[in-house]
Write a protein that holds these residues in place. Structure first.
Motif, PDB file in Angstrom:
ATOM      1  N   VAL A  93       1.797   6.016  -1.608  1.00  0.00           N
ATOM      2  CA  VAL A  93       2.074   4.639  -1.180  1.00  0.00           C
ATOM      3  C   VAL A  93       1.402   3.613  -2.096  1.00  0.00           C
ATOM      4  CG1 VAL A  93       2.491   5.224   1.243  1.00  0.00           C
ATOM      5  CG2 VAL A  93       0.173   4.644   0.491  1.00  0.00           C
ATOM      6  N   GLY A  94       0.739   4.104  -3.136  1.00  0.00           N
ATOM      7  CA  GLY A  94       0.164   3.162  -4.111  1.00  0.00           C
ATOM      8  C   GLY A  94      -1.310   2.865  -3.912  1.00  0.00           C
ATOM      9  N   LYS A  95      -2.046   3.747  -3.212  1.00  0.00           N
ATOM     10  CA  LYS A  95      -3.473   3.496  -2.990  1.00  0.00           C
ATOM     11  C   LYS A  95      -4.234   3.472  -4.311  1.00  0.00           C
ATOM     12  CE  LYS A  95      -4.030   7.162  -0.442  1.00  0.00           C
ATOM     13  NZ  LYS A  95      -2.654   7.683  -0.540  1.00  0.00           N
ATOM     14  N   THR A  96      -3.997   4.484  -5.150  1.00  0.00           N
ATOM     15  CA  THR A  96      -4.728   4.551  -6.416  1.00  0.00           C
ATOM     16  C   THR A  96      -4.319   3.390  -7.326  1.00  0.00           C
ATOM     17  OG1 THR A  96      -4.850   6.943  -6.190  1.00  0.00           O
ATOM     18  CG2 THR A  96      -5.326   6.062  -8.356  1.00  0.00           C
ATOM     19  N   HIS A  97      -3.048   3.046  -7.282  1.00  0.00           N
ATOM     20  CA  HIS A  97      -2.550   1.898  -8.050  1.00  0.00           C
ATOM     21  C   HIS A  97      -3.335   0.628  -7.677  1.00  0.00           C
ATOM     22  CE1 HIS A  97       1.028  -0.282  -9.936  1.00  0.00           C
ATOM     23  NE2 HIS A  97       0.331  -1.259  -9.382  1.00  0.00           N
TER      24      HIS A  97
END
Ligand SMILES: Nc1ncnc2c1ncn2[C@@H]1O[C@H](COP(=O)(O)OP(=O)(O)OP(=O)(O)O)[C@@H](O)[C@H]1O
Ligand SMILES: [Mg+2]
Length: 342
Positions: A93-97
């Motif tokens: 879901v884009g946490k690291t992004h």
């Protein structure tokens, strides 16, 4: 000539990923894949309003770093933000992004690492020296905060307490918890309970959504026809590569601490894995998952023969508590093998 291929391609087992504390600290930057990640190129999915809300909360967190404009009289009262932020959500879901976006925006000295890298740093330097090294930084990002080892969690919680007391701001993301077959909905509560005294310092942000890589999951991992095709595919690539039997790599990984896997694949364009077979043991499978994560971070192409890598985890493992970890690794393997010739 096989001997020449071996010299050109090398073997993973010849790479000695030993790391000093200073080298670990030098590695505390976002993985290559996230070098360009920013809040502006994160596209919130309109079907999941929590994604746009997460962006708003992150902008607010970042505002504390921006210098006040307009002189003394027009200065707006700075919004009161907590020193910590916790991004909780399912995979892809884009946490690291978003975590990397925060790191890019932080001023001065700052760090980005996985939970495992920080525990390896403490293991290598000792606790006091680690505090000394990290203290005074503006920002510390911890990807995939692990809660499964109480000793490590306590140690990290204490470390973070010392750092926030000295002014460092912290952001962390949730790891995929075992048994979270659904969305890991209680991960944030688990995190707050485990970090106990620090809980009041963290704003938690829940990010719902679908795996951004979900399109990849529909494909299959490419498997080349035989060893000759594998060697040829590797030889056709530019850059450094290794070729090994899958079984050799699996047993080699058992003797290398997972915090060193990043160094193991550092600078490689591709790896060749001959004769892939289904992994029946959970320990081997979880180690391979950690290895795949580092291959994915560094975007190392995988050329493999034998069982297609999307079928490498035995059925009973896919049905077990680590299902989400395996599915994520499969999604990553499909993507990493997709550049290989069929
Ligand atoms: N909303 C988005 N807009 C743009 N890119 C995105 C978005 N969500 C994810 N991505 C991209 O998709 C990929 C997967 O996202 P990311 O790795 O940040 O997810 P994650 O929540 O950390 O997942 P994981 O569980 O795999 O750690 C990355 O390349 C990231 O840049
Ligand atoms: Mg991530």
């Amino acid at each position: 000539m096989p001997a020449e291929h071996v010299r050109v391609a090398g073997s993973l087992t010849d790479r000695r990923p030993s790391l000093t504390g200073t080298e670990i600290v030098d590695h505390l930057v976002p993985p290559r894949q996230f070098r360009g990640a920013s809040i502006d190129n994160y596209q919130p999915d309109p079907d999941y309003p929590s994604q746009a809300e997460a962006v708003d909360a992150i902008r607010e967190f970042v505002a504390a770093w921006q210098p006040a404009r307009g002189g003394l009289f027009s200065r707006r009262k700075a919004p009161k933000t907590l020193p910590g932020i916790y991004l909780d959500g399912g995979f892809g879901v884009g946490k690291t992004h978003l975590l990397a976006s925060l790191w890019h925006l932080a001023p001065g000295r700052k760090y980005f690492g996985t939970f495992i890298e920080y525990t390896a740093l403490v293991g290598s330097l000792g606790y006091a020296q680690t505090v000394k090294m990290l203290r005074g930084s503006s920002f510390l990002a911890i990807d995939e905060f692990e809660l499964d080892d109480p000793g490590d969690t306590r140690m990290m919680s204490r470390l973070l307490g010392e750092l926030t007391a000295s002014g460092t701001r912290i952001a962390a993301t949730s790891n995929t918890p075992p048994n979270a077959l659904g969305e890991g909905r209680f991960a944030a509560q688990d995190f707050l309970r485990e970090i106990d005294a620090l809980a009041g310092q963290f704003t938690t942000i829940r990010i719902d959504g679908l795996d951004y890589r979900r399109r990849d999951v529909e494909g299959h991992a490419v498997s080349v026809a035989d060893d000759a095709a594998l060697e040829q595919a590797i030889a056709d690539l530019d850059g450094n590569a290794t070729v090994d039997d899958f079984a050799t790599v699996i047993s080699y990984l058992g003797g290398v601490h997972p915090s060193r896997y990043a160094k193991l694949v550092d600078g490689l364009q591709a790896i060749g894995l001959r004769n892939v077979t289904v992994l029946d043991h959970q320990t081997d499978a979880l180690r391979f998952v950690a290895f795949v994560d580092r291959l994915y971070d560094a975007q190392v192409r995988v050329v493999a023969s034998g069982v297609p890598l999307d079928a490498v985890f035995a059925e009973d493992m896919l049905g077990g508590g680590y299902r989400k970890k395996y599915l994520r690794a499969i999604s990553r393997l499909i993507s990493l093998t997709s550049g290989a010739p069929e």
